[in-house]
Design a protein around this motif. Sequence first.
Motif, PDB file in Angstrom:
ATOM      1  N   GLU A 184      12.284  -4.322  -3.056  1.00 23.16           N
ATOM      2  CA  GLU A 184      13.041  -5.481  -2.575  1.00 23.16           C
ATOM      3  C   GLU A 184      14.309  -5.031  -1.851  1.00 23.16           C
ATOM      4  O   GLU A 184      14.625  -5.504  -0.760  1.00 23.16           O
ATOM      5  CB  GLU A 184      13.391  -6.389  -3.756  1.00 23.16           C
ATOM      6  N   GLU A 185      15.025  -4.085  -2.452  1.00 22.14           N
ATOM      7  CA  GLU A 185      16.240  -3.563  -1.818  1.00 22.14           C
ATOM      8  C   GLU A 185      15.907  -2.843  -0.512  1.00 22.14           C
ATOM      9  O   GLU A 185      16.630  -2.965   0.480  1.00 22.14           O
ATOM     10  CB  GLU A 185      16.961  -2.619  -2.775  1.00 22.14           C
ATOM     11  N   ALA A 187      13.400  -3.527   1.513  1.00 18.14           N
ATOM     12  CA  ALA A 187      13.091  -4.574   2.501  1.00 18.14           C
ATOM     13  C   ALA A 187      14.379  -5.163   3.073  1.00 18.14           C
ATOM     14  O   ALA A 187      14.482  -5.382   4.285  1.00 18.14           O
ATOM     15  CB  ALA A 187      12.224  -5.661   1.866  1.00 18.14           C
ATOM     16  N   GLU A 188      15.371  -5.389   2.209  1.00 18.58           N
ATOM     17  CA  GLU A 188      16.664  -5.915   2.673  1.00 18.58           C
ATOM     18  C   GLU A 188      17.355  -4.927   3.600  1.00 18.58           C
ATOM     19  O   GLU A 188      17.878  -5.309   4.651  1.00 18.58           O
ATOM     20  CB  GLU A 188      17.569  -6.225   1.480  1.00 18.58           C
ATOM     21  N   ARG A 189      17.358  -3.664   3.225  1.00 21.28           N
ATOM     22  CA  ARG A 189      18.006  -2.648   4.067  1.00 21.28           C
ATOM     23  C   ARG A 189      17.315  -2.547   5.426  1.00 21.28           C
ATOM     24  O   ARG A 189      17.984  -2.421   6.447  1.00 21.28           O
ATOM     25  CB  ARG A 189      17.989  -1.277   3.372  1.00 21.28           C
ATOM     26  N   ALA A 191      15.573  -4.870   6.918  1.00 19.54           N
ATOM     27  CA  ALA A 191      15.809  -6.110   7.666  1.00 19.54           C
ATOM     28  C   ALA A 191      17.203  -6.113   8.292  1.00 19.54           C
ATOM     29  O   ALA A 191      17.397  -6.665   9.382  1.00 19.54           O
ATOM     30  CB  ALA A 191      15.644  -7.312   6.755  1.00 19.54           C
ATOM     31  N   ASN A 192      18.174  -5.511   7.610  1.00 22.04           N
ATOM     32  CA  ASN A 192      19.564  -5.489   8.097  1.00 22.04           C
ATOM     33  C   ASN A 192      19.874  -4.286   8.979  1.00 22.04           C
ATOM     34  O   ASN A 192      20.975  -4.169   9.490  1.00 22.04           O
ATOM     35  CB  ASN A 192      20.531  -5.493   6.915  1.00 22.04           C
ATOM     36  N   LYS A 193      18.897  -3.407   9.123  1.00 22.60           N
ATOM     37  CA  LYS A 193      19.116  -2.202   9.922  1.00 22.60           C
ATOM     38  C   LYS A 193      19.195  -2.578  11.398  1.00 22.60           C
ATOM     39  O   LYS A 193      18.368  -3.332  11.916  1.00 22.60           O
ATOM     40  CB  LYS A 193      17.958  -1.222   9.689  1.00 22.60           C
TER      41      LYS A 193
END
Length: 196
Positions: A184-185, A187-189, A191-193
């Motif tokens: 999950e973390e 995927a967040e990283r 997505a924010n990259k």
Amino acid sequence: MGRSASKKGGGKKGGESLKEKARKRRQLEQLKERAKSEYCEARSSEIHGTGVYAIKDIPVGKKIIEYLGERIDKEESERRANAQMEHAEKTGDAAVYIFSLNKKWDIDGNTPWNTARLLNHSCDPNCEAWIEEKQIFLYSLRDIADGEELTFDYGFDIENYEDHPCLCGSNKCVGYIVGRDFWEELAERLANKKPE
């Protein structure tokens, strides 16, 4: 005349007695025997270099192979892991074969006779590592067909994830060798990259 100096020392040569050398040789032979498995063998892998493959059908829940090596404390583990990573960066060889055993000890499986060290990571693994007392075993998570590559989740944390791209090729691949707990973390990283 008299006995030679080495015999006076109780058969010691180079500081170690012949009896001690024989004991260590027997231990090594026992470890090599424990490292064998009737269920698998090492071969070339599409995932990464060499992998381990089933040589017969393996039912779910079967103990397949033991992960063996030298038991080392956490400080030595950190030192070796850093040295192995530096070597891997220079040569492209596989990186670290150190497996966490408990809070105090790790197993350094970087020995040529430890077949289990050659299991590759997969985001959709068919094996799982179980720690039983002071030993590590790989068990089948599902039925595995003869000829199928054996894989497990390395469980890497998310730190330096970019250094560990995943080539498992499964439909569930997240792109990096990161343990399921960090997906999950990750995927967040990702997505924010920012795009390069």
